[in-house]
Design a protein around this motif. Structure first.
Motif, PDB file in Angstrom:
ATOM      1  N   SER A  43      -2.784   1.232   0.902  1.00 48.22           N
ATOM      2  CA  SER A  43      -2.475   2.664   0.835  1.00 48.22           C
ATOM      3  C   SER A  43      -1.655   3.123   2.037  1.00 48.22           C
ATOM      4  O   SER A  43      -0.878   4.076   1.937  1.00 48.22           O
ATOM      5  CB  SER A  43      -3.758   3.499   0.718  1.00 48.22           C
ATOM      6  OG  SER A  43      -4.471   3.516   1.938  1.00 48.22           O
ATOM      7  N   TRP A  44      -1.790   2.458   3.167  1.00 50.45           N
ATOM      8  CA  TRP A  44      -1.015   2.793   4.367  1.00 50.45           C
ATOM      9  C   TRP A  44       0.368   2.150   4.347  1.00 50.45           C
ATOM     10  O   TRP A  44       1.215   2.473   5.173  1.00 50.45           O
ATOM     11  CB  TRP A  44      -1.733   2.330   5.635  1.00 50.45           C
ATOM     12  CG  TRP A  44      -3.096   2.905   5.857  1.00 50.45           C
ATOM     13  CD1 TRP A  44      -3.595   4.079   5.373  1.00 50.45           C
ATOM     14  CD2 TRP A  44      -4.142   2.313   6.628  1.00 50.45           C
ATOM     15  NE1 TRP A  44      -4.891   4.249   5.789  1.00 50.45           N
ATOM     16  CE2 TRP A  44      -5.259   3.187   6.564  1.00 50.45           C
ATOM     17  CE3 TRP A  44      -4.250   1.138   7.362  1.00 50.45           C
ATOM     18  CZ2 TRP A  44      -6.456   2.912   7.220  1.00 50.45           C
ATOM     19  CZ3 TRP A  44      -5.451   0.874   8.010  1.00 50.45           C
ATOM     20  CH2 TRP A  44      -6.533   1.757   7.934  1.00 50.45           C
ATOM     21  N   ASN A  45       0.591   1.237   3.403  1.00 49.85           N
ATOM     22  CA  ASN A  45       1.835   0.465   3.353  1.00 49.85           C
ATOM     23  C   ASN A  45       2.439   0.448   1.951  1.00 49.85           C
ATOM     24  O   ASN A  45       2.805  -0.604   1.424  1.00 49.85           O
ATOM     25  CB  ASN A  45       1.559  -0.971   3.830  1.00 49.85           C
ATOM     26  CG  ASN A  45       1.187  -1.011   5.282  1.00 49.85           C
ATOM     27  OD1 ASN A  45       2.051  -0.914   6.146  1.00 49.85           O
ATOM     28  ND2 ASN A  45      -0.106  -1.123   5.566  1.00 49.85           N
ATOM     29  N   LEU A  46       2.565   1.619   1.371  1.00 47.62           N
ATOM     30  CA  LEU A  46       3.106   1.697   0.013  1.00 47.62           C
ATOM     31  C   LEU A  46       4.520   1.120  -0.072  1.00 47.62           C
ATOM     32  O   LEU A  46       4.924   0.623  -1.122  1.00 47.62           O
ATOM     33  CB  LEU A  46       3.087   3.139  -0.493  1.00 47.62           C
ATOM     34  CG  LEU A  46       1.693   3.713  -0.768  1.00 47.62           C
ATOM     35  CD1 LEU A  46       1.801   5.175  -1.190  1.00 47.62           C
ATOM     36  CD2 LEU A  46       0.968   2.898  -1.825  1.00 47.62           C
ATOM     37  N   HIS A  47       5.263   1.174   1.019  1.00 44.41           N
ATOM     38  CA  HIS A  47       6.624   0.618   1.042  1.00 44.41           C
ATOM     39  C   HIS A  47       6.627  -0.884   0.746  1.00 44.41           C
ATOM     40  O   HIS A  47       7.618  -1.415   0.251  1.00 44.41           O
ATOM     41  CB  HIS A  47       7.307   0.906   2.387  1.00 44.41           C
ATOM     42  CG  HIS A  47       6.603   0.317   3.561  1.00 44.41           C
ATOM     43  ND1 HIS A  47       5.404   0.820   4.038  1.00 44.41           N
ATOM     44  CD2 HIS A  47       6.921  -0.743   4.348  1.00 44.41           C
ATOM     45  CE1 HIS A  47       5.021   0.088   5.083  1.00 44.41           C
ATOM     46  NE2 HIS A  47       5.927  -0.860   5.294  1.00 44.41           N
ATOM     47  N   VAL A  48       5.529  -1.566   1.022  1.00 43.06           N
ATOM     48  CA  VAL A  48       5.404  -2.995   0.721  1.00 43.06           C
ATOM     49  C   VAL A  48       4.615  -3.183  -0.570  1.00 43.06           C
ATOM     50  O   VAL A  48       5.020  -3.936  -1.457  1.00 43.06           O
ATOM     51  CB  VAL A  48       4.695  -3.752   1.877  1.00 43.06           C
ATOM     52  CG1 VAL A  48       4.473  -5.213   1.520  1.00 43.06           C
ATOM     53  CG2 VAL A  48       5.507  -3.627   3.154  1.00 43.06           C
TER      54      VAL A  48
END
Length: 80
Positions: A43-48
């Motif tokens: 959730s903290w790294n939606l870009h990945v």
């Protein structure tokens, strides 16, 4: 720029070759249950994480985390 105006930077890592969400969670959030830690990281790294969803079904997409990805290991910082 005076030192007083610098702000805290959100903690992040560059993953190792072949890292999975579970491996990163185990290293970076060892006091959190694996399922919960993986969910937080995603959730903290939606870009990945969302890139992985877009690549489903493609050859070689089993591990979407690249060594060049910036992985945040804490939630977004509050404005202020």
């Amino acid at each position: 720029m005076p030192v007083q105006s610098l702000s805290r930077v959100r903690k992040s890592i560059l993953p190792s070759e072949g890292d999975t969400w579970a491996e990163i969670a185990g290293r970076e959030l060892p006091d959190v249950a694996e399922d919960e830690a993986v969910s937080k990281l995603q959730s903290w790294n939606l870009h990945v994480f969302m890139r992985a969803a877009a690549g489903m079904g493609r050859a070689g997409s089993a591990n979407p985390i690249l060594p060049s990805d910036v992985i945040f290991v804490e939630p977004p910082l509050a404005n202020g």
